[in-house]
Design a protein around this motif. Structure first.
Motif, PDB file in Angstrom:
ATOM      1  N   ASN A   1       0.824  -1.203   0.000  1.00 51.22           N
ATOM      2  CA  ASN A   1       0.000   0.000   0.000  1.00 51.22           C
ATOM      3  C   ASN A   1       0.865   1.264   0.000  1.00 51.22           C
ATOM      4  OD1 ASN A   1      -2.772   1.127   0.242  1.00 51.22           O
ATOM      5  ND2 ASN A   1      -1.755   2.113   1.959  1.00 51.22           N
TER       6      ASN A   1
ATOM      7  N   VAL B   1       2.188   1.982  -3.350  1.00 56.33           N
ATOM      8  CA  VAL B   1       1.221   2.587  -4.264  1.00 56.33           C
ATOM      9  C   VAL B   1       1.221   4.108  -4.097  1.00 56.33           C
ATOM     10  CG1 VAL B   1      -1.264   2.769  -4.773  1.00 56.33           C
ATOM     11  CG2 VAL B   1      -0.165   0.529  -4.596  1.00 56.33           C
TER      12      VAL B   1
ATOM     13  N   HIS C   1      -7.506   7.787  -5.682  1.00 54.01           N
ATOM     14  CA  HIS C   1      -7.085   6.399  -5.906  1.00 54.01           C
ATOM     15  C   HIS C   1      -6.276   5.855  -4.733  1.00 54.01           C
ATOM     16  CE1 HIS C   1      -5.733   2.732  -7.732  1.00 54.01           C
ATOM     17  NE2 HIS C   1      -4.477   3.085  -7.480  1.00 54.01           N
TER      18      HIS C   1
ATOM     19  N   HIS D   1      -7.551   2.893  -2.363  1.00 53.69           N
ATOM     20  CA  HIS D   1      -6.689   1.714  -2.388  1.00 53.69           C
ATOM     21  C   HIS D   1      -6.284   1.322  -0.971  1.00 53.69           C
ATOM     22  CE1 HIS D   1      -2.737  -0.306  -2.831  1.00 53.69           C
ATOM     23  NE2 HIS D   1      -3.358  -0.942  -3.802  1.00 53.69           N
TER      24      HIS D   1
ATOM     25  N   HIS E   1      -9.215  -0.262   0.750  1.00 51.63           N
ATOM     26  CA  HIS E   1      -9.435  -1.604   0.219  1.00 51.63           C
ATOM     27  C   HIS E   1      -8.514  -2.600   0.947  1.00 51.63           C
ATOM     28  CE1 HIS E   1      -9.451  -4.974  -2.581  1.00 51.63           C
ATOM     29  NE2 HIS E   1      -8.152  -4.804  -2.764  1.00 51.63           N
TER      30      HIS E   1
END
Length: 160
Positions: free
Chosen positions: A52, A55, A129, A133, A136
């Motif tokens: 994560n 990202v 995003h 993300h 999630h």
């Protein structure tokens, strides 16, 4: 509310939710941070936290800000303190990103995706995003807690 103030406030809520998960892990998961979870193709909680953070690095630092920051590897984060330290770097990146794009949130930015493809996005799309993300994967981490025998805490942005 100006753009930057709104995004800072939004990110503080994200950090607060992340903090609850990290605190729970510190208290309840000694020795299980790197435990493979079969239901998640033998990925671990540490893997998801590092993924994560990567990202954030990819989309904010490398795609949008062209900083060419290297990605982290799970094995370089043996404990929760090292993961917390990684997220301090992520926090600094997010602040820099917001400061850079606060008045240009809908500007089109061209960049290269992690798979090497050319793509276009806006800073607002990038911010949205990385936030969605993270949530999630936070859900996946909470499921992993349960699969490892722990009842996860309430990690919603609005906690009672």
């Amino acid at each position: 509310m100006e753009n930057a103030a709104l995004l800072y406030q939004q990110y503080e809520m994200i950090r607060g939710s992340r903090g609850v998960v990290l605190q729970f892990a510190e208290t309840n998961l000694p020795g299980q941070l790197h435990t493979p979870v079969p239901a998640f193709v033998d990925k671990s909680i540490a893997y998801l936290w590092v993924h994560n953070a990567n990202v954030y690095l990819h989309w904010m630092a490398n795609f949008t800000m062209k900083l060419n920051m290297p990605y982290a590897d799970e094995k370089d984060y043996p404990d929760l303190q090292s993961i917390r330290n990684f997220y301090i770097q992520v926090d600094q990146l997010v602040i820099s990103f917001i400061n850079t794009y606060e008045n240009r949130l809908t500007e089109t930015i061209n960049g290269i995706t992690a798979s090497g493809k050319q793509a276009q996005s806006t800073p607002l799309q990038i911010f949205t995003h990385v936030a969605t993300h993270e949530f999630h994967h936070k859900g996946q981490i909470l499921s992993m807690f349960r699969l490892l025998g722990h009842i996860p805490p309430d990690t919603d942005v609005i906690r009672f």
